[in-house]
Design a protein around this motif. Structure first.
Motif, PDB file in Angstrom:
ATOM      1  N   GLN A   9       0.692  -1.058  -0.116  1.00  0.00           N
ATOM      2  CA  GLN A   9       0.110   0.076  -0.050  1.00  0.00           C
ATOM      3  C   GLN A   9       0.754   1.293  -0.121  1.00  0.00           C
ATOM      4  N   TRP A  10       0.617   2.194   0.662  1.00  0.00           N
ATOM      5  CA  TRP A  10       1.744   3.430   1.058  1.00  0.00           C
ATOM      6  C   TRP A  10       2.635   3.359   2.181  1.00  0.00           C
ATOM      7  N   GLY A  11       2.867   2.206   2.419  1.00  0.00           N
ATOM      8  CA  GLY A  11       4.009   1.919   3.537  1.00  0.00           C
ATOM      9  C   GLY A  11       3.483   1.696   4.804  1.00  0.00           C
ATOM     10  N   LYS A 125       2.737  20.464  -2.461  1.00  0.00           N
ATOM     11  CA  LYS A 125       3.632  20.007  -1.550  1.00  0.00           C
ATOM     12  C   LYS A 125       3.551  18.408  -1.607  1.00  0.00           C
ATOM     13  N   ILE A 126       4.659  17.771  -1.419  1.00  0.00           N
ATOM     14  CA  ILE A 126       4.830  16.180  -1.327  1.00  0.00           C
ATOM     15  C   ILE A 126       4.430  15.647   0.116  1.00  0.00           C
ATOM     16  N   GLY A 127       4.876  16.554   0.973  1.00  0.00           N
ATOM     17  CA  GLY A 127       4.851  16.216   2.491  1.00  0.00           C
ATOM     18  C   GLY A 127       5.812  14.998   2.657  1.00  0.00           C
ATOM     19  N   THR A 128       7.167  15.495   2.297  1.00  0.00           N
ATOM     20  CA  THR A 128       8.321  14.547   2.371  1.00  0.00           C
ATOM     21  C   THR A 128       8.816  14.261   3.819  1.00  0.00           C
ATOM     22  N   THR A 129       9.502  13.213   4.184  1.00  0.00           N
ATOM     23  CA  THR A 129       9.733  12.903   5.564  1.00  0.00           C
ATOM     24  C   THR A 129      10.822  14.185   5.877  1.00  0.00           C
ATOM     25  N   GLY A 130      11.564  14.717   5.035  1.00  0.00           N
ATOM     26  CA  GLY A 130      12.519  15.740   5.263  1.00  0.00           C
ATOM     27  C   GLY A 130      13.930  14.881   5.576  1.00  0.00           C
ATOM     28  N   ARG A 131      13.752  13.833   5.232  1.00  0.00           N
ATOM     29  CA  ARG A 131      15.167  13.087   5.366  1.00  0.00           C
ATOM     30  C   ARG A 131      16.315  12.984   4.286  1.00  0.00           C
ATOM     31  N   ILE A 133      15.882  12.400   0.969  1.00  0.00           N
ATOM     32  CA  ILE A 133      15.931  11.311   0.091  1.00  0.00           C
ATOM     33  C   ILE A 133      15.643  11.739  -1.384  1.00  0.00           C
ATOM     34  N   GLY A 134      14.622  12.513  -1.820  1.00  0.00           N
ATOM     35  CA  GLY A 134      14.553  13.148  -3.072  1.00  0.00           C
ATOM     36  C   GLY A 134      15.871  13.544  -3.668  1.00  0.00           C
ATOM     37  N   PRO A 135      16.485  14.701  -3.023  1.00  0.00           N
ATOM     38  CA  PRO A 135      17.704  15.154  -3.531  1.00  0.00           C
ATOM     39  C   PRO A 135      18.762  13.926  -3.650  1.00  0.00           C
ATOM     40  N   ALA A 239      11.329  -1.234   1.682  1.00  0.00           N
ATOM     41  CA  ALA A 239      10.809  -0.017   2.447  1.00  0.00           C
ATOM     42  C   ALA A 239       9.614   0.602   1.847  1.00  0.00           C
ATOM     43  N   GLN A 240       8.870   1.475   2.346  1.00  0.00           N
ATOM     44  CA  GLN A 240       7.615   2.411   1.576  1.00  0.00           C
ATOM     45  C   GLN A 240       6.752   1.037   1.200  1.00  0.00           C
ATOM     46  N   GLY A 241       6.268   1.374   0.042  1.00  0.00           N
ATOM     47  CA  GLY A 241       5.447   0.694  -0.470  1.00  0.00           C
ATOM     48  C   GLY A 241       5.076   0.740  -2.004  1.00  0.00           C
ATOM     49  N   VAL A 254       4.911  10.654  -4.053  1.00  0.00           N
ATOM     50  CA  VAL A 254       5.848   9.190  -4.193  1.00  0.00           C
ATOM     51  C   VAL A 254       7.098   9.626  -3.533  1.00  0.00           C
ATOM     52  N   THR A 255       7.748   8.309  -3.242  1.00  0.00           N
ATOM     53  CA  THR A 255       9.061   8.622  -2.872  1.00  0.00           C
ATOM     54  C   THR A 255       9.832   8.495  -4.053  1.00  0.00           C
ATOM     55  N   SER A 256      11.194   8.558  -3.986  1.00  0.00           N
ATOM     56  CA  SER A 256      12.096   8.614  -5.123  1.00  0.00           C
ATOM     57  C   SER A 256      12.864   7.485  -5.590  1.00  0.00           C
ATOM     58  N   VAL A 289       0.763   8.665   4.707  1.00  0.00           N
ATOM     59  CA  VAL A 289       1.228   9.809   5.463  1.00  0.00           C
ATOM     60  C   VAL A 289       1.829  10.574   4.456  1.00  0.00           C
ATOM     61  N   GLY A 290       1.483  11.762   4.653  1.00  0.00           N
ATOM     62  CA  GLY A 290       1.780  12.656   3.345  1.00  0.00           C
ATOM     63  C   GLY A 290       0.631  12.978   2.640  1.00  0.00           C
ATOM     64  N   GLU A 291       1.221  14.083   1.582  1.00  0.00           N
ATOM     65  CA  GLU A 291      -0.031  14.388   0.554  1.00  0.00           C
ATOM     66  C   GLU A 291      -0.431  13.442  -0.432  1.00  0.00           C
ATOM     67  N   GLY A 292      -1.299  13.459  -1.325  1.00  0.00           N
ATOM     68  CA  GLY A 292      -1.512  12.719  -2.225  1.00  0.00           C
ATOM     69  C   GLY A 292      -3.042  12.125  -2.350  1.00  0.00           C
TER      70      GLY A 292
HETATM   71  P1  IMP Z   1      10.317  10.977   1.005  1.00  0.00           P
HETATM   72  O1  IMP Z   1      10.682   9.683   0.748  1.00  0.00           O
HETATM   73  O2  IMP Z   1      10.807  11.409   2.319  1.00  0.00           O
HETATM   74  O3  IMP Z   1      10.649  11.755  -0.213  1.00  0.00           O
HETATM   75  O4  IMP Z   1       8.626  11.246   1.153  1.00  0.00           O
HETATM   76  C1  IMP Z   1       7.843  11.107  -0.012  1.00  0.00           C
HETATM   77  C2  IMP Z   1       6.344  10.518   0.400  1.00  0.00           C
HETATM   78  O5  IMP Z   1       6.689   9.319   0.765  1.00  0.00           O
HETATM   79  C3  IMP Z   1       5.715  11.371   1.610  1.00  0.00           C
HETATM   80  O6  IMP Z   1       4.237  11.260   1.390  1.00  0.00           O
HETATM   81  C4  IMP Z   1       6.246  10.416   2.683  1.00  0.00           C
HETATM   82  O7  IMP Z   1       5.227  10.590   3.840  1.00  0.00           O
HETATM   83  C5  IMP Z   1       6.031   9.086   2.099  1.00  0.00           C
HETATM   84  N1  IMP Z   1       7.026   8.249   2.788  1.00  0.00           N
HETATM   85  C6  IMP Z   1       8.225   7.788   2.717  1.00  0.00           C
HETATM   86  N2  IMP Z   1       8.787   7.161   3.680  1.00  0.00           N
HETATM   87  C7  IMP Z   1       7.722   6.457   3.958  1.00  0.00           C
HETATM   88  C8  IMP Z   1       7.602   5.244   4.921  1.00  0.00           C
HETATM   89  O8  IMP Z   1       8.368   4.648   5.376  1.00  0.00           O
HETATM   90  N3  IMP Z   1       6.202   5.196   5.296  1.00  0.00           N
HETATM   91  C9  IMP Z   1       5.064   5.831   4.866  1.00  0.00           C
HETATM   92  N4  IMP Z   1       5.315   6.801   4.003  1.00  0.00           N
HETATM   93  C10 IMP Z   1       6.534   7.161   3.561  1.00  0.00           C
END
Ligand code: IMP
Length: 448
Positions: A9-11, A125-131, A133-135, A239-241, A254-256, A289-292
């Protein structure tokens, strides 16, 4: 037997626990994508741990763990995780290896992640985790990223300095494009003044990291192929989904990376012929979690979670393991499950958190969508279309009793068994594992 485990699903499907359970039959556990945006929760012997980069196999004596080339590895997070392990009596040295090809997430990627998100307008906005990852993945495909193998070279710190200087130039531009309130960005562990990073400080930080992590860095491809030749069993940890996959997810929300099973080969150096089994982890309901877009999301007319949504969030402890953000909740979506089955080739489902559904009188399952007045049973490609679909539901009776103390699938209440059977029937694949509580012990192993 080599197995790939993916999120369907979405992680946040509960992968950490399932990987932990499946590790008893594995010799090697490999993380193949993502970075410390993940948070895999494992509860064993009453202790709760959240693993972000190290495969959870590390908690099992004698298992070898690899951080594969498809991962973006934050050296500072990894050091913290290694030290945390040591403090609780688990020694990763000699059992944990990082591929020389693994890209690194640096402090300046985290700064860019924050600055890019701050420059995105509301709704974009994507609502990234700020970690970062994308860059970090962007640097990889632009061929400017630093790989772990670079840490072993004499000019590593010079390269870091050049990258900080380059990032400072980009940060200056992003500052001008900022649309959010306030005019600062913050990244824990370093000083950022007026959108500018201090190259001396960053270089000093990575000098320490280089010393600490160099012993773990190795070409892991020959290791894996040797293991395979010796008949060892490899578990590939996604990881993620699927719905966050850069290609198959709800782009651009999405994530990258590619969390889907195809990513396991690209992210490790094993070939598609080496994969024997794909396990799809899927929750008995859905979260994001996050937008979309999220078709089955439970909210009322004023965009607040409705009562059923709140019950799911509370019973399922639906708060991000890394970001602590509350997760959005909704009914099980069989369109997503079927799509995940196709994209990943899921052989077995690990259905998790069934116990969260114990208190619902009626339970809905989304079986198809209505898009612009037409019934569809496939996943639309664009996020705009997915935002427009209306879920078509089937309703089942809830079982209204506790399931978490059950030890055999035969003892499930008949209505719970009917719900599980219907989910599997709608989704394709077979049921391999049923999880009915957070602990390792609350797991019914049916076929795995
Ligand atoms: P990023 O991976 O930090 O760039 O975030 C991109 C999108 O993926 C955001 O909507 C995050 O909330 C989501 N995301 C990233 N990692 C996870 C995870 O481990 N579980 C659930 N959502 C995630």
């Amino acid at each position: 037997m080599n197995t790939v485990l993916i999120g369907s699903q979405w992680g946040d499907e509960g992968k950490g626990k399932i990987i932990d359970v499946l590790t008893d039959k594995a010799d090697f556990v490999v993380r193949y994508q993502g970075g410390s945006n993940a948070g895999h929760t494992v509860i064993a012997e009453g202790k709760k741990r959240v693993l972000r980069l190290i495969p959870s196999g590390i908690l099992h004596e004698g298992k070898t763990c690899i951080i594969g080339n498809g991962v973006v590895m934050n050296p500072l997070d990894l050091i913290e995780e290694i030290e945390g392990m040591r403090a609780t009596g688990v020694e990763p040295k000699g059992r944990l290896f990082i591929s020389t090809r693994t890209q690194m997430v640096m402090l300046y990627h985290r700064a860019l992640d924050k600055a890019e998100e701050a420059a995105r307008a509301k709704g974009k906005k994507i609502g990234t985790t700020g970690r970062g990852i994308g860059p970090a993945y962007a640097a990889k495909v632009s061929r400017t990223g630093l790989r772990c193998g670079d840490m072993l070279a004499a000019n590593f710190l010079e390269k870091v300095r050049e990258q900080v200087e380059e990032t400072n130039r980009r940060l200056k531009m992003l500052k001008a494009e900022r649309v959010d309130e306030g005019d600062q960005i913050e990244v824990p562990g370093c000083t950022i003044k007026d959108y500018q990073m201090d190259a001396d400080e960053i270089v000093a930080i990575y000098k320490v990291a280089q010393e600490k992590l160099s012993p773990y860095i190795k070409d892991t491809v020959p290791m894996l192929h040797k293991a395979k030749a010796e008949g060892k069993s490899i578990l590939m940890e996604g990881a993620q989904g699927t719905m966050l996959d850069i290609d198959f997810g709800t782009y651009p929300f999405v994530t990258s990376s590619n969390p889907t099973s195809g990513g396991a080969c690209i992210g490790s150096g094993l070939s598609p012929r080496d994969i024997d089994c794909v396990v799809g982890v899927i929750k008995a309901y859905t979260t994001r979690v996050g937008e979309g877009p999220f078709p089955t999301e439970l909210y009322n007319a004023v965009d607040m979670m409705d009562e059923d949504g709140k019950t799911m969030a509370e019973r399922g402890h639906e708060f991000g393991a890394v970001t602590k953000r509350p997760r959005r909740t909704g009914w099980y979506d069989a369109v997503i499950a079927r799509y995940a089955q196709q994209i990943n080739g899921v052989d077995y489902w690990a259905l998790t958190k069934l116990d969260v559904m114990d208190v619902f009188e009626k339970i809905k399952i989304c079986v198809a969508y209505e898009l612009d007045g037409e019934r569809i049973d496939y996943m639309p490609t664009s996020a705009d279309e997915l935002a427009r679909v209306k879920p078509i539901y089937e309703e089942m009776d809830g079982w209204m009793c506790e399931t978490s103390n059950i030890t055999r699938i035969e003892d499930l209440p008949p209505k719970a068994k009917a719900y599980v059977d219907r989910l599997v029937e709608l989704s394709g694949g077979k049921l391999g594992i049923l999880s009915i509580g957070p602990a390792r012990e609350s797991t019914l192993r049916i076929a795995l």
